[in-house]
Design an enzyme around this catalytic site. Structure first.
Site, PDB file in Angstrom:
ATOM      1  N   GLY A   1       0.799  -1.217   0.000  1.00 29.48           N
ATOM      2  CA  GLY A   1       0.000   0.000   0.000  1.00 29.48           C
ATOM      3  C   GLY A   1       0.833   1.268   0.000  1.00 29.48           C
ATOM      4  N   CYS A   2       2.133   1.148  -0.249  1.00 26.45           N
ATOM      5  CA  CYS A   2       2.966   2.340  -0.351  1.00 26.45           C
ATOM      6  C   CYS A   2       3.488   2.446  -1.780  1.00 26.45           C
ATOM      7  CB  CYS A   2       4.163   2.255   0.587  1.00 26.45           C
ATOM      8  SG  CYS A   2       3.699   1.927   2.278  1.00 26.45           S
TER       9      CYS A   2
END
Lengths: 406, 142
Positions: free
Chosen positions: B50-51
């Protein structure tokens, strides 16, 4: 500012706002383009005054909605110079259109041991549906390589075309690098061996005219939201001969002709591929976008975008620490670049603070990034409503990135 | 120092910044001074999803408190993860699990670093709390 561009900018309400207290400079047009007021008004008017389900209705509003929906299809057919509006299938967009072809063409024509030919420039949406087809059918995915400048290796392409190749799928314009591929020549080469060609036109319809009959492509896929129209609608142009031979994609609603519990016969083209209630409002919105592009005119669009690409390339490549990725001779107004020892996330975060919207990351092209030996780029993609002044602001922002991270 | 005291300290530091540029300069400095993860822990299973940039987060429990180390390929991300390490590292699983992180809004990290997929701020906090939960569940920590 060029008074013509100033006038055009006034057509796009979103461009009038400020981001982080600065005027918005929107350079993410390859991801989605902004919508002119006429498109927004058309959609609002549909839901305010015209909303009704299409086809089969005898009441006045349903007939009007049907007419408007089919007029949008005709506008799209004319826009692509398709020979008939029956060859235009409305879908949710490019991704769904490619999935439709990969599934329906694949069901009918791809068998064990066959080959599907794509290119190293493809977006995930033009890779994964074919990969899945290959898994289902025990076929093989082959990839046309590229040169370091982002151009396809046409000699390698010629060698990869074989008696086993069932379809070629390549993009018209690379979303990540901006390369304009020589699709007419590629289609011709494939046709010499009776291989059909699908063109991923997601980036192809916003920069200049496309004539599917002149190209002679078998399929051309597109998304309205990348051509100044609404999100959630797009389509597939397919040659009638192929569409007739392909089985339906989904079942129910308008795609049906006659149903008994024993058997169903399917509707004729294009409805055979449009199951369920279609996205009428956005189809009409797409029609409005086509009208708008017609008003602006390709000459204005091409002149402005060519100027922005030339000016942007010159200015951005002159900044220290910056390297442009993708330097094909034929390019659309997309500039991808990397910065030495500075992560694209860091650069993008700072650039955003200046009210400038660029995209960072792998642009849904992970295999391409791997081929180029990078993890991602910073991408500025220009539309005809962008200006040299906005590019100057981007150049200043990149300078600030250098200052902060060196 | 308790987590609450660290929060107050961070809020006071951030309140001295006049503009976003100073805030980023601070995060960049924090990024450069991140307690570096041992290279052997920079493995895919330690990556936080999710980065937009890659973030490796490793945790160990020593004498009842969790020690975090991390790394990222982006400097601002390193600064953010360092801020969170300063907050949580050296605390017990219970302290970490009960910590409130709403203060991140107050210091303007919400404005300038909205907790979306792109910077993974929320993913990092979630992952740190998950480690705390896992150690707590083990009762007799490894």
């Amino acid at each position: 500012m060029n008074p013509l561009i100033e006038k055009i900018r006034a057509d796009f309400p979103i461009l009038q706002q400020t981001i982080h207290g600065k005027p918005l400079a929107y350079f993410d047009n390859a991801a989605t383009t902004q919508k002119p007021q006429s498109v927004i008004d058309t959609i609002t008017r549909f839901y305010t005054e015209e909303n009704s389900n299409v086809h089969r209705g005898v009441h006045r509003m349903s007939q009007a909605a049907t007419q408007a929906y089919e007029l949008a299809r005709q506008k799209m057919a004319d826009f692509l110079n398709a020979s008939s509006s029956a060859e235009i299938i409305f879908t949710r967009g490019t991704t769904e259109s490619i999935n439709l072809v990969a599934y329906c063409y694949g069901e009918a024509f791809v068998n064990e041991g066959d080959e599907i030919l794509i290119s190293a420039l493809e977006h995930h949406s033009d890779i994964v549906p074919w990969q899945q087809l290959c898994i289902r059918k025990k076929a093989t995915l082959k990839v046309i390589p590229i040169f370091d400048n982002g151009e396809l290796d046409l000699d390698a392409y010629k060698k990869l075309l074989s008696a086993k190749t069932r379809i070629v799928a390549v993009n018209h314009i690379s979303n990540a690098l901006g390369t304009i591929n020589p699709i007419k020549e590629m289609i011709q080469l494939a046709h010499e061996m009776n291989i059909p060609v699908l063109i991923d036109g997601a980036q192809g319809l916003s920069h200049g005219p496309v004539d599917v009959q002149d190209l002679d492509c078998d399929f051309y896929t597109f998304s309205a939201h990348k051509m100044y129209g609404p999100m959630g609608i797009g389509g597939l142009y397919g040659k009638r001969e192929w569409l007739e031979k392909m089985p339906p994609y989904q079942f129910g609603g308008e795609m049906i002709s006659k149903v008994t519990f024993e058997k169903t016969t399917f509707n004729e083209l294009p409805y055979k591929f449009e199951a369920g209630t279609p996205n009428v409002a956005d189809a009409i919105g797409l029609g409005a976008a086509i009208d708008y592009l017609g008003q602006v005119g390709w000459e204005t669009i091409r002149t402005q975008e060519a100027d922005l690409l030339a000016y942007g390339t010159q200015q951005i490549s002159a900044i220290k620490n910056v390297k442009i990725i993708g330097t094909a001779t034929q390019k659309a107004s997309i500039i991808s670049f990397v910065m030495n020892n500075i992560h694209f996330f860091d650069a993008g975060t700072i650039i955003d603070q200046f009210g400038i919207a660029v995209r960072t990351g792998n642009h849904c092209t992970q295999p391409l990034m791997e081929r180029l030996g990078i993890i991602g780029t910073i991408r500025a993609s220009f539309a005809f409503y962008n200006t040299r002044n906005e590019i100057d602001r981007l150049v200043d922002a990149i300078g600030k990135v250098n200052e902060l991270f060196e | 120092m308790t987590i609450k005291e660290t929060i107050e300290e961070i809020i006071s530091e951030f309140s001295s910044f006049d503009d976003w540029m100073e805030k980023y300069n601070y995060l960049i400095d924090m990024g450069k001074s991140l307690p570096m993860i041992d290279d052997k822990y920079k493995i895919d299973s330690n990556l936080i999803t999710g980065c937009q940039s890659r973030v490796w987060l490793h945790s160990e429990i020593k004498d009842g408190v969790i020690v975090f180390t991390a790394d990222s390929d982006a400097v601002i991300t390193k600064g953010i993860v360092n801020l969170l390490i300063r907050l949580f590292s050296g605390h017990t699983p219970d302290e970490i699990l009960s910590a409130e992180t709403e203060f991140l809004d107050a210091i303007g990290l919400k404005d300038h670093l909205s907790p979306t997929r792109s910077n993974g701020l929320l993913s990092m906090i979630k992952q740190m709390k998950l480690y705390a939960l896992a150690y707590k569940a083990q009762e007799k920590p490894v």
